[in-house]
Write an enzyme that holds these catalytic residues in place. Structure first.
Site, PDB file in Angstrom:
ATOM      1  CG  HIS A 111      36.443  27.632  73.697  1.00 40.27           C
ATOM      2  ND1 HIS A 111      35.328  27.298  72.989  1.00 40.27           N
ATOM      3  CD2 HIS A 111      36.072  28.723  74.431  1.00 40.27           C
ATOM      4  CE1 HIS A 111      34.324  28.117  73.275  1.00 40.27           C
ATOM      5  NE2 HIS A 111      34.767  29.003  74.164  1.00 40.27           N
ATOM      6  CD  GLU A 166      35.407  25.230  70.268  1.00 43.68           C
ATOM      7  OE1 GLU A 166      35.928  26.147  69.629  1.00 43.68           O
ATOM      8  OE2 GLU A 166      35.053  25.333  71.463  1.00 43.68           O
ATOM      9  NE  ARG A 216      30.005  29.603  71.329  1.00 43.23           N
ATOM     10  CZ  ARG A 216      30.509  30.056  72.484  1.00 43.23           C
ATOM     11  NH1 ARG A 216      31.727  30.550  72.536  1.00 43.23           N
ATOM     12  NH2 ARG A 216      29.801  29.992  73.596  1.00 43.23           N
TER      13      ARG A 216
HETATM   14  P1  NAP Z   1      26.897  40.682  73.837  1.00 44.66           P
HETATM   15  O1  NAP Z   1      27.116  41.656  74.932  1.00 44.66           O
HETATM   16  O2  NAP Z   1      25.523  40.197  73.570  1.00 44.66           O
HETATM   17  O3  NAP Z   1      27.496  41.318  72.508  1.00 44.66           O
HETATM   18  C1  NAP Z   1      27.320  40.739  71.269  1.00 44.66           C
HETATM   19  C2  NAP Z   1      27.584  41.773  70.196  1.00 44.66           C
HETATM   20  O4  NAP Z   1      27.443  41.130  68.935  1.00 44.66           O
HETATM   21  C3  NAP Z   1      26.639  42.955  70.226  1.00 44.66           C
HETATM   22  O5  NAP Z   1      27.367  44.132  70.147  1.00 44.66           O
HETATM   23  C4  NAP Z   1      25.752  42.765  68.990  1.00 44.66           C
HETATM   24  O6  NAP Z   1      25.493  44.037  68.430  1.00 44.66           O
HETATM   25  C5  NAP Z   1      26.625  41.922  68.079  1.00 44.66           C
HETATM   26  N1  NAP Z   1      25.818  41.032  67.244  1.00 44.66           N
HETATM   27  C6  NAP Z   1      24.858  40.179  67.653  1.00 44.66           C
HETATM   28  N2  NAP Z   1      24.300  39.558  66.608  1.00 44.66           N
HETATM   29  C7  NAP Z   1      24.934  40.030  65.515  1.00 44.66           C
HETATM   30  C8  NAP Z   1      24.797  39.779  64.128  1.00 44.66           C
HETATM   31  N3  NAP Z   1      23.891  38.898  63.647  1.00 44.66           N
HETATM   32  N4  NAP Z   1      25.618  40.432  63.278  1.00 44.66           N
HETATM   33  C9  NAP Z   1      26.520  41.303  63.740  1.00 44.66           C
HETATM   34  N5  NAP Z   1      26.688  41.589  65.052  1.00 44.66           N
HETATM   35  C10 NAP Z   1      25.899  40.964  65.916  1.00 44.66           C
HETATM   36  O7  NAP Z   1      27.761  39.369  74.048  1.00 44.66           O
HETATM   37  P2  NAP Z   1      29.133  39.182  74.860  1.00 44.66           P
HETATM   38  O8  NAP Z   1      28.834  38.929  76.275  1.00 44.66           O
HETATM   39  O9  NAP Z   1      30.055  40.302  74.514  1.00 44.66           O
HETATM   40  O10 NAP Z   1      29.638  37.802  74.213  1.00 44.66           O
HETATM   41  C11 NAP Z   1      29.820  37.686  72.833  1.00 44.66           C
HETATM   42  C12 NAP Z   1      30.109  36.262  72.431  1.00 44.66           C
HETATM   43  O11 NAP Z   1      31.459  35.937  72.751  1.00 44.66           O
HETATM   44  C13 NAP Z   1      29.317  35.154  73.132  1.00 44.66           C
HETATM   45  O12 NAP Z   1      28.045  34.974  72.557  1.00 44.66           O
HETATM   46  C14 NAP Z   1      30.191  33.935  72.971  1.00 44.66           C
HETATM   47  O13 NAP Z   1      29.837  33.201  71.833  1.00 44.66           O
HETATM   48  C15 NAP Z   1      31.591  34.524  72.796  1.00 44.66           C
HETATM   49  N6  NAP Z   1      32.465  34.177  73.927  1.00 44.66           N
HETATM   50  C16 NAP Z   1      33.575  33.419  73.710  1.00 44.66           C
HETATM   51  C17 NAP Z   1      34.402  33.096  74.777  1.00 44.66           C
HETATM   52  C18 NAP Z   1      35.621  32.282  74.604  1.00 44.66           C
HETATM   53  O14 NAP Z   1      35.987  31.562  75.526  1.00 44.66           O
HETATM   54  N7  NAP Z   1      36.307  32.371  73.471  1.00 44.66           N
HETATM   55  C19 NAP Z   1      34.076  33.520  76.071  1.00 44.66           C
HETATM   56  C20 NAP Z   1      32.946  34.296  76.244  1.00 44.66           C
HETATM   57  C21 NAP Z   1      32.147  34.626  75.166  1.00 44.66           C
HETATM   58  P3  NAP Z   1      24.127  44.324  67.629  1.00 44.66           P
HETATM   59  O15 NAP Z   1      23.009  43.930  68.536  1.00 44.66           O
HETATM   60  O16 NAP Z   1      24.182  45.777  67.305  1.00 44.66           O
HETATM   61  O17 NAP Z   1      24.202  43.475  66.411  1.00 44.66           O
HETATM   62  C1  8YV Z   2      32.691  28.680  77.526  1.00 44.80           C
HETATM   63  C2  8YV Z   2      32.360  30.668  76.317  1.00 44.80           C
HETATM   64  O1  8YV Z   2      31.350  28.731  77.763  1.00 44.80           O
HETATM   65  O2  8YV Z   2      31.009  31.881  77.825  1.00 44.80           O
HETATM   66  C3  8YV Z   2      31.161  31.470  76.669  1.00 44.80           C
HETATM   67  O3  8YV Z   2      30.364  31.725  75.757  1.00 44.80           O
HETATM   68  O4  8YV Z   2      32.648  30.451  75.185  1.00 44.80           O
HETATM   69  C4  8YV Z   2      33.191  30.101  77.339  1.00 44.80           C
HETATM   70  O5  8YV Z   2      33.237  30.836  78.500  1.00 44.80           O
HETATM   71  C5  8YV Z   2      33.354  27.989  78.594  1.00 44.80           C
HETATM   72  O6  8YV Z   2      34.457  27.448  77.978  1.00 44.80           O
HETATM   73  C6  8YV Z   2      32.509  26.935  79.234  1.00 44.80           C
HETATM   74  O7  8YV Z   2      32.750  25.697  78.714  1.00 44.80           O
END
Ligand code: NAP
Ligand code: 8YV
Length: 309
Positions: free
Chosen positions: A275, A257, A228
């Protein structure tokens, strides 16, 4: 009578069709008078599909029981407010891990080898006047992953396949993981060539990647943000990229964004992406299916497939 649900923003076409087959869907984002729509639905609506839900909207919908977010990141939903009102919140984990990990590696290679810039070089007819500059490879380099979660682990194995050394930072050490753990982000940034961000957004991680962290990554260091925009001090990042105190950045997400600070556009050491992490047909369809499955399970009184609250 089908349950009435409120949809807060545009969803994938297939998801909207599937919701429409099961529910009477009211589209808040298309309403001319949003407040009137909310008022009229207040006595009946028990579910929201989509994000951007704060306490004000929750208060206006006293029968609200569930918010089914389209996305794994649910930082646009006030989960504390939901919990206080016994409202369930669901997200779309796992189905997007591969898509996001793939684009992360794509962005890394694109930045290291300046693929978008090289493409422009050819298209603009510059090649006959001289070769494109020599660059750097990612093999042999250390990548620090901020957030070794579901997606972070998929990024890690792909980085290993690229012959990189993987280290990570999070709030907790994960003893079963083979990678070196840093309890301080700034230390990891100092010891890494690449810093990949894939931790959740929201207050807890706001500007975690501070000027100090970016300076520690340094003039030879590369930042990749697929998490993010809020995780990074964006103004400091732009400043450091402009002054070459940060080597480069590949950015899929931004603080406000879809608005992107114009300063980034002039820089040849950045790669920008709108994104696109989960933006493939197969993944978005699976995300949509999960939104529907959570709502269906809720109204059937069954366990929710992916609840976060
Ligand atoms: P997840 O499985 O919950 O993993 C999140 C990781 O972040 C965990 O390893 C956690 O480890 C760490 N974390 C959480 N809070 C933290 C903090 N305050 N400081 C440091 N580390 C922290 O989540 P995920 O499914 O991998 O997704 C991660 C994120 O990617 C989503 O929340 C979303 O915002 C983003 N995302 C972006 C896109 C995109 O389109 N660009 C798509 C999908 C997801 P600890 O618990 O050990 O801290
Ligand atoms: C967006 C994402 O949600 O899953 C997330 O956290 O950042 C993305 O997959 C997706 O662009 C939906 O608008």
């Amino acid at each position: 009578m089908p349950e009435e649900i409120l949809q807060t923003h545009k969803l994938l076409d297939r998801c909207e069709v599937e919701l429409g087959k099961r529910f009477t869907v009211h589209k808040l984002h298309l309403a001319d008078d949003k407040e009137a729509l909310i008022r009229s639905l207040a006595p009946r609506v028990r579910a929201i599909a989509g994000g951007n839900v704060g306490p004000e909207l929750m208060d206006k919908l006293p029968r609200l029981e569930i918010i089914a977010n389209f996305g794994v990141g649910y930082d646009s939903i006030d989960t504390a407010a939901a919990r206080a009102r016994s409202i369930r919140v669901t997200n779309t984990p796992n189905v997007l891990n591969d898509a996001v990990a793939e684009i992360t590696l794509g962005l890394m290679i694109a930045l290291a080898r300046r693929i978008p810039q090289a493409d422009q070089y050819v298209r603009q007819g510059k090649w006959p006047s001289g070769n494109f500059p020599l660059l750097t490879e990612i093999n042999g380099k250390t990548v620090g992953i901020l957030g070794l979660g579901r997606i972070g682990k998929e990024i890690a194995v792909r980085c290993q396949a690229m012959k990189m050394r993987v280290v990570y930072h999070g709030r907790h050490r994960q003893p079963d993981e083979p990678f070196i753990y840093y309890d301080k982000l700034v230390d990891m940034a100092r010891d890494s060539d690449w810093l990949v961000l894939i931790a959740p957004g929201g207050k807890a991680t706001e500007k975690l990647v501070s000027r100090e962290v970016l300076e520690a990554l340094g003039p030879e260091g590369y930042l990749v943000n697929v998490a993010r925009g809020t995780l990074v001090d964006e103004a400091a990042m732009l400043d450091l990229l402009q002054s070459r105190k940060l080597g480069g950045a590949a950015l899929d997400v931004f603080e406000t964004e879809p608005q992107v600070p114009e300063g980034f556009f002039a820089l040849d050491n950045v790669v920008l992406s709108p994104h696109q992490g989960s933006a493939t047909h197969q993944t978005r369809n699976k995300m949509g299916d999960l939104v529907v499955a959570n709502l269906v399970a809720h109204f059937a009184g069954e366990p929710l497939p992916s609840a976060v609250v």
